[in-house]
Design a protein around this motif. Structure first.
Motif, short mmCIF file in Angstrom:
data_model
loop_
_atom_site.label_atom_id
_atom_site.label_comp_id
_atom_site.label_asym_id
_atom_site.label_seq_id
_atom_site.Cartn_x
_atom_site.Cartn_y
_atom_site.Cartn_z
N ASP A 73 -13.41 31.86 1.83
CA ASP A 73 -12.77 31.52 0.56
C ASP A 73 -13.41 32.35 -0.55
O ASP A 73 -14.14 31.82 -1.39
N ARG A 76 -15.61 32.10 -3.81
CA ARG A 76 -16.33 30.81 -3.83
C ARG A 76 -17.28 30.62 -2.66
O ARG A 76 -18.31 29.97 -2.79
N SER A 77 -16.95 31.18 -1.50
CA SER A 77 -17.80 30.99 -0.32
C SER A 77 -19.02 31.91 -0.31
O SER A 77 -19.91 31.73 0.52
N ARG A 85 -18.74 38.07 -12.21
CA ARG A 85 -17.47 37.65 -12.81
C ARG A 85 -17.12 38.57 -13.97
O ARG A 85 -17.92 38.78 -14.88
#
Length: 160
Positions: A73, A76-77, A85
């Motif tokens: 994912d 997120r993972s 970011r």
């Protein structure tokens, strides 16, 4: 019964010791080539670039850089140290792509600004802002006087 208890204690101690030896490193952060953010493989010796994690190619001997729990994912993972970011929160790049001279975020937020915290252009770069095309505030010196405008001011063609 004392011998049996001693054997049981020894077996548990051995199992715990082996488990500790085989366990993955607590922190996978490492400094890869050119002091870029890296991912430490289970062998605790191999450090691969952050951008080599979840790229479809196993760079660690055990393949731990491509495991589903790590890559399932994105982003997120991934451990936070592998992710940068962009200023637009819907975009992200691998941490080793921050301050690499390329506009990986598309808005130069990985090369400029307080969240990127990039050093000024190095000796191999020419400083100009704004820059056209894929660069942000520094142009590789190899592109100076190449007949192509890279700096809005044309300084890469006339001064560099």
């Amino acid at each position: 019964s004392a011998v049996a208890l001693l054997v049981l204690v020894a077996a548990v101690a051995l199992a715990v010791a082996l488990g500790l030896l085989l366990r993955a490193p607590a922190s996978r952060f490492c400094a890869a080539s050119n002091n870029r953010t890296g991912f430490l493989c289970d062998d605790r010796a191999t450090c691969i670039l952050a951008s080599q994690v979840c790229d479809g190619v196993g760079h660690c001997t055990g393949g731990e850089d491509e495991l589903e729990e790590l890559c399932g994912d994105l982003p997120r993972s991934l451990p936070g140290f592998l992710v940068f970011r962009c200023s637009d929160p819907t975009y992200w790049v691998y941490a080793d792509q921050r301050c690499n001279g390329m506009n990986d975020c598309g808005d130069c937020s990985d090369e400029m600004g307080s969240s990127a915290a990039c050093p000024q252009c190095g000796l191999e770069w020419w400083s100009c802002s704004p820059v056209h095309y894929e660069y942000c505030s520094c142009v590789p010196r190899r592109l100076c006087r190449d007949g192509v405008q890279h700096c809005l001011s044309w300084s890469d063609e006339f001064i560099c």
